[in-house]
Design a protein around this motif. Structure first.
Motif, PDB file in Angstrom:
ATOM      1  N   PHE A 177       0.827  -1.211   0.000  1.00 52.10           N
ATOM      2  CA  PHE A 177       0.000   0.000   0.000  1.00 52.10           C
ATOM      3  C   PHE A 177       0.860   1.259   0.000  1.00 52.10           C
ATOM      4  O   PHE A 177       0.539   2.243  -0.660  1.00 52.10           O
ATOM      5  CB  PHE A 177      -0.917  -0.001   1.228  1.00 52.10           C
ATOM      6  CG  PHE A 177      -1.942   1.103   1.211  1.00 52.10           C
ATOM      7  CD1 PHE A 177      -3.082   1.004   0.435  1.00 52.10           C
ATOM      8  CD2 PHE A 177      -1.757   2.249   1.968  1.00 52.10           C
ATOM      9  CE1 PHE A 177      -4.031   2.014   0.403  1.00 52.10           C
ATOM     10  CE2 PHE A 177      -2.698   3.273   1.957  1.00 52.10           C
ATOM     11  CZ  PHE A 177      -3.839   3.149   1.169  1.00 52.10           C
ATOM     12  N   SER A 178       1.953   1.234   0.741  1.00 52.02           N
ATOM     13  CA  SER A 178       2.829   2.396   0.814  1.00 52.02           C
ATOM     14  C   SER A 178       3.795   2.390  -0.366  1.00 52.02           C
ATOM     15  O   SER A 178       4.438   1.374  -0.652  1.00 52.02           O
ATOM     16  CB  SER A 178       3.608   2.383   2.138  1.00 52.02           C
ATOM     17  OG  SER A 178       4.501   3.469   2.209  1.00 52.02           O
ATOM     18  N   ARG A 179       3.912   3.519  -1.061  1.00 49.54           N
ATOM     19  CA  ARG A 179       4.705   3.567  -2.285  1.00 49.54           C
ATOM     20  C   ARG A 179       6.185   3.299  -2.031  1.00 49.54           C
ATOM     21  O   ARG A 179       6.871   2.716  -2.876  1.00 49.54           O
ATOM     22  CB  ARG A 179       4.528   4.926  -2.960  1.00 49.54           C
ATOM     23  CG  ARG A 179       3.117   5.174  -3.481  1.00 49.54           C
ATOM     24  CD  ARG A 179       3.010   6.495  -4.222  1.00 49.54           C
ATOM     25  NE  ARG A 179       1.682   6.695  -4.781  1.00 49.54           N
ATOM     26  CZ  ARG A 179       0.706   7.374  -4.169  1.00 49.54           C
ATOM     27  NH1 ARG A 179       0.933   7.913  -2.979  1.00 49.54           N
ATOM     28  NH2 ARG A 179      -0.469   7.511  -4.741  1.00 49.54           N
ATOM     29  N   ILE A 180       6.701   3.723  -0.867  1.00 49.80           N
ATOM     30  CA  ILE A 180       8.127   3.558  -0.609  1.00 49.80           C
ATOM     31  C   ILE A 180       8.510   2.084  -0.473  1.00 49.80           C
ATOM     32  O   ILE A 180       9.668   1.708  -0.657  1.00 49.80           O
ATOM     33  CB  ILE A 180       8.535   4.345   0.665  1.00 49.80           C
ATOM     34  CG1 ILE A 180      10.059   4.508   0.700  1.00 49.80           C
ATOM     35  CG2 ILE A 180       8.036   3.654   1.930  1.00 49.80           C
ATOM     36  CD1 ILE A 180      10.550   5.417   1.807  1.00 49.80           C
ATOM     37  N   VAL A 181       7.531   1.218  -0.188  1.00 48.99           N
ATOM     38  CA  VAL A 181       7.810  -0.208  -0.008  1.00 48.99           C
ATOM     39  C   VAL A 181       7.681  -0.978  -1.320  1.00 48.99           C
ATOM     40  O   VAL A 181       8.094  -2.130  -1.414  1.00 48.99           O
ATOM     41  CB  VAL A 181       6.866  -0.807   1.059  1.00 48.99           C
ATOM     42  CG1 VAL A 181       7.333  -2.190   1.492  1.00 48.99           C
ATOM     43  CG2 VAL A 181       6.770   0.103   2.282  1.00 48.99           C
ATOM     44  N   GLN A 182       7.128  -0.368  -2.348  1.00 54.30           N
ATOM     45  CA  GLN A 182       6.807  -1.099  -3.572  1.00 54.30           C
ATOM     46  C   GLN A 182       8.003  -1.653  -4.344  1.00 54.30           C
ATOM     47  O   GLN A 182       7.842  -2.609  -5.102  1.00 54.30           O
ATOM     48  CB  GLN A 182       5.931  -0.225  -4.475  1.00 54.30           C
ATOM     49  CG  GLN A 182       4.537  -0.025  -3.887  1.00 54.30           C
ATOM     50  CD  GLN A 182       3.624   0.823  -4.750  1.00 54.30           C
ATOM     51  OE1 GLN A 182       4.057   1.431  -5.736  1.00 54.30           O
ATOM     52  NE2 GLN A 182       2.351   0.881  -4.376  1.00 54.30           N
ATOM     53  N   PRO A 183       9.229  -1.135  -4.158  1.00 52.40           N
ATOM     54  CA  PRO A 183      10.377  -1.810  -4.804  1.00 52.40           C
ATOM     55  C   PRO A 183      10.713  -3.165  -4.185  1.00 52.40           C
ATOM     56  O   PRO A 183      11.501  -3.918  -4.747  1.00 52.40           O
ATOM     57  CB  PRO A 183      11.528  -0.816  -4.583  1.00 52.40           C
ATOM     58  CG  PRO A 183      10.869   0.511  -4.389  1.00 52.40           C
ATOM     59  CD  PRO A 183       9.596   0.203  -3.657  1.00 52.40           C
ATOM     60  N   TRP A 184      10.111  -3.492  -3.040  1.00 51.58           N
ATOM     61  CA  TRP A 184      10.428  -4.718  -2.322  1.00 51.58           C
ATOM     62  C   TRP A 184       9.308  -5.751  -2.495  1.00 51.58           C
ATOM     63  O   TRP A 184       8.168  -5.409  -2.802  1.00 51.58           O
ATOM     64  CB  TRP A 184      10.587  -4.447  -0.829  1.00 51.58           C
ATOM     65  CG  TRP A 184      11.662  -3.462  -0.469  1.00 51.58           C
ATOM     66  CD1 TRP A 184      11.571  -2.100  -0.516  1.00 51.58           C
ATOM     67  CD2 TRP A 184      12.972  -3.757  -0.003  1.00 51.58           C
ATOM     68  NE1 TRP A 184      12.750  -1.531  -0.097  1.00 51.58           N
ATOM     69  CE2 TRP A 184      13.629  -2.530   0.225  1.00 51.58           C
ATOM     70  CE3 TRP A 184      13.660  -4.945   0.258  1.00 51.58           C
ATOM     71  CZ2 TRP A 184      14.939  -2.455   0.693  1.00 51.58           C
ATOM     72  CZ3 TRP A 184      14.965  -4.874   0.726  1.00 51.58           C
ATOM     73  CH2 TRP A 184      15.593  -3.641   0.935  1.00 51.58           C
ATOM     74  N   SER A 185       9.658  -7.001  -2.271  1.00 52.04           N
ATOM     75  CA  SER A 185       8.671  -8.075  -2.133  1.00 52.04           C
ATOM     76  C   SER A 185       8.955  -8.790  -0.815  1.00 52.04           C
ATOM     77  O   SER A 185      10.074  -8.713  -0.288  1.00 52.04           O
ATOM     78  CB  SER A 185       8.754  -9.066  -3.300  1.00 52.04           C
ATOM     79  OG  SER A 185       8.339  -8.447  -4.499  1.00 52.04           O
ATOM     80  N   CYS A 186       7.954  -9.462  -0.275  1.00 49.13           N
ATOM     81  CA  CYS A 186       8.150 -10.080   1.036  1.00 49.13           C
ATOM     82  C   CYS A 186       7.226 -11.283   1.221  1.00 49.13           C
ATOM     83  O   CYS A 186       6.166 -11.378   0.603  1.00 49.13           O
ATOM     84  CB  CYS A 186       7.941  -9.065   2.164  1.00 49.13           C
ATOM     85  SG  CYS A 186       6.511  -7.986   1.965  1.00 49.13           S
ATOM     86  N   THR A 187       7.670 -12.177   2.093  1.00 44.29           N
ATOM     87  CA  THR A 187       6.929 -13.393   2.442  1.00 44.29           C
ATOM     88  C   THR A 187       6.918 -13.507   3.952  1.00 44.29           C
ATOM     89  O   THR A 187       7.965 -13.365   4.589  1.00 44.29           O
ATOM     90  CB  THR A 187       7.603 -14.634   1.838  1.00 44.29           C
ATOM     91  OG1 THR A 187       7.582 -14.539   0.413  1.00 44.29           O
ATOM     92  CG2 THR A 187       6.894 -15.903   2.277  1.00 44.29           C
ATOM     93  N   ALA A 188       5.756 -13.767   4.549  1.00 47.62           N
ATOM     94  CA  ALA A 188       5.667 -13.829   6.014  1.00 47.62           C
ATOM     95  C   ALA A 188       4.694 -14.917   6.439  1.00 47.62           C
ATOM     96  O   ALA A 188       3.766 -15.272   5.712  1.00 47.62           O
ATOM     97  CB  ALA A 188       5.227 -12.484   6.588  1.00 47.62           C
ATOM     98  N   ALA A 189       4.922 -15.406   7.650  1.00 45.46           N
ATOM     99  CA  ALA A 189       4.030 -16.401   8.253  1.00 45.46           C
ATOM    100  C   ALA A 189       3.852 -16.063   9.727  1.00 45.46           C
ATOM    101  O   ALA A 189       4.816 -15.685  10.400  1.00 45.46           O
ATOM    102  CB  ALA A 189       4.594 -17.808   8.109  1.00 45.46           C
ATOM    103  N   PRO A 190       2.627 -16.191  10.236  1.00 40.07           N
ATOM    104  CA  PRO A 190       2.409 -15.952  11.665  1.00 40.07           C
ATOM    105  C   PRO A 190       2.935 -17.112  12.500  1.00 40.07           C
ATOM    106  O   PRO A 190       3.064 -18.236  12.012  1.00 40.07           O
ATOM    107  CB  PRO A 190       0.883 -15.840  11.775  1.00 40.07           C
ATOM    108  CG  PRO A 190       0.368 -16.663  10.633  1.00 40.07           C
ATOM    109  CD  PRO A 190       1.381 -16.547   9.538  1.00 40.07           C
ATOM    110  N   VAL A 191       3.234 -16.832  13.761  1.00 40.32           N
ATOM    111  CA  VAL A 191       3.676 -17.849  14.708  1.00 40.32           C
ATOM    112  C   VAL A 191       2.719 -17.833  15.895  1.00 40.32           C
ATOM    113  O   VAL A 191       2.349 -16.763  16.385  1.00 40.32           O
ATOM    114  CB  VAL A 191       5.114 -17.589  15.204  1.00 40.32           C
ATOM    115  CG1 VAL A 191       5.559 -18.687  16.165  1.00 40.32           C
ATOM    116  CG2 VAL A 191       6.072 -17.493  14.025  1.00 40.32           C
TER     117      VAL A 191
END
Length: 435
Positions: A166-180
């Motif tokens: 959603f935030s434009r400054i983060v759009q050059p990145w990709s990410c993968t996450a999982a809850p614990v």
């Protein structure tokens, strides 16, 4: 995640990266709605997260996630957080291989606060530009759509690709996450995240992060079963007295397992007063603080005798009555955060008023002091552009009828058109009710 994905994790027929950026711009400008996003195959988990982000007042032009607390507060949270004993597992499975790979490994608390950010040094330095650092709030509420924050919001593993952020400054990145989750209670403890380039959002990465989360949960279960590496039994007792739940006294047993004892209203009053008077209180003084008219010292002494049996005689001294061992409390945490001018942490730790059923005049005074101080601090932050804090205050029971607060939200320059419309509607409802 959809069951059918390409090697990049996107659903077949999903918009291209450039098309996705264009759709994001149209959405944040209010020119298309969620229904349209669905019609052009934007993933539902992303479209719904964009909706929550926009409704929550997240600014897509933020320079990065907002700070969640001072460095000292983050260090204290690290030391006591239930995921701390599993950090060696995370480092062995993820961090060791990320050092030269352009990947950042992050571990967050359940509220989205980043606790540890490690991995490739160059990537970590680049991530600092968007405030992807320990202590920053990467919940969806704080940073908009992102893998750790959205994984916590929907309570399942997921990937966020480039312009899906959603935030434009983060759009050059990709990410993968999982809850614990807590292996015993199932409670959400936090999230594990890999952040980097487009190669981070693949099916193989998702499987790796999911497996790491499972390994962490199994490790915590083993520690709990064997008692090895468990929290020390000397952890301070914790007093819970804010919000609508029954007051309680929380300690740990010899294996570091939490033990909760529910308190009567009178015992909770006494413990709050003793925690605010470390010098101690005489029976006469305590009687006046508990009830200005009808309480005598004989009743106070009887209550203290019963309280010793409930929490343990080692915690209570007499002549004067005082706490013999240090304790923590949710009340103290909020006051400490306010003293440090950390309004966001104070609001995070404040579920509602202090002991609302108490008839003690001293407790009533303390309840009013806390509520008024927190409200004033939130309004001051709102005047400086922190409208999201004001929104969260107004969601609390004592904020729902706060006409001045809703008026301030309506007039704030830092809210979306939707939030402003909601504030107008709430004000109209309040005015109708008041005639």
């Amino acid at each position: 995640m959809p069951t059918s994905t390409s090697s990049t994790g996107r659903s077949p027929g999903a918009p291209s990266p450039s098309r996705l950026r264009a759709l994001h711009e149209l959405f944040v400008a209010g020119e298309v709605d969620a229904g349209y996003l669905d019609s052009v195959a934007v993933r539902p988990v992303v479209a719904q997260s964009w909706q929550r982000s926009l409704a929550g007042g997240v600014d897509p032009d933020l320079d990065g996630a907002r700070a969640a607390g001072a460095a000292a507060a983050v260090e204290r949270l690290r030391q006591t957080h239930p995921l701390a004993p599993a950090l060696p597992v995370i480092r062995r499975l993820l961090v060791d291989d990320a050092v030269d790979s352009g990947i950042v490994v992050a571990v967050s608390a359940a509220d989205g606060t980043l606790l540890w950010v490690e991995g490739d040094p160059a990537a970590c330095r680049r991530a600092e530009a968007m405030n992807f650092v320990p202590g920053a709030d990467w919940s969806e509420r704080g940073a908009g759509t992102n893998a750790p924050g959205t994984a916590l919001a929907v309570d399942r593993e997921l990937q966020i690709h480039g312009s899906e952020h959603f935030s434009r400054i983060v759009q050059p990145w990709s990410c993968t996450a999982a809850p614990v989750h807590d292996p015993t209670t199932g409670a959400l403890l936090g999230a594990i995240d890999l952040t980097g380039g487009s190669d981070v959002a693949t099916g193989q990465t998702l499987a790796l992060v999911r497996a790491t989360a499972m390994a962490v949960e199994n490790h915590l279960a083993l520690l709990r079963l064997t008692g090895i590496g468990a929290e020390p039994a000397t952890r301070k007792p914790h007093l819970v007295v804010l919000g609508g739940d029954r007051p309680r006294w929380v300690t740990t047993d010899g294996n570091g397992h939490l033990q909760t004892t529910h308190l009567t209203g009178r015992h909770a009053d006494i413990l709050v007063l003793l925690s605010r008077h470390p010098e101690g209180l005489s029976a006469d003084h305590l009687a006046v603080l508990l009830d200005e008219k009808d309480l005598d010292v004989v009743t106070v002494r009887a209550e203290m005798s019963r309280l010793r049996k409930v929490i343990g005689a080692e915690h209570l001294g007499s002549r004067p009555y005082r706490l013999r061992t240090p304790i923590t409390s949710d009340l103290g945490e909020v006051f400490d955060a306010l003293d440090a001018a950390d309004v966001e942490t104070a609001l995070n730790r404040y579920p509602g008023p202090l002991l609302t059923q108490s008839v003690s005049p001293a407790i009533a005074r303390l309840r009013t002091q806390l509520s008024v101080t927190l409200r004033a601090a939130v309004l001051a932050e709102s005047a400086q552009g922190r409208a999201e804090l004001l929104r969260r205050w107004l969601e609390l029971p004592e904020g729902r009828d706060d006409r001045d607060g809703w008026q301030a939200l309506r007039d704030s320059a830092g809210v979306t058109a939707l939030a402003r419309a909601q504030a107008r509607g709430h004000l109209a409802g309040l005015d109708h009710e008041l005639g």
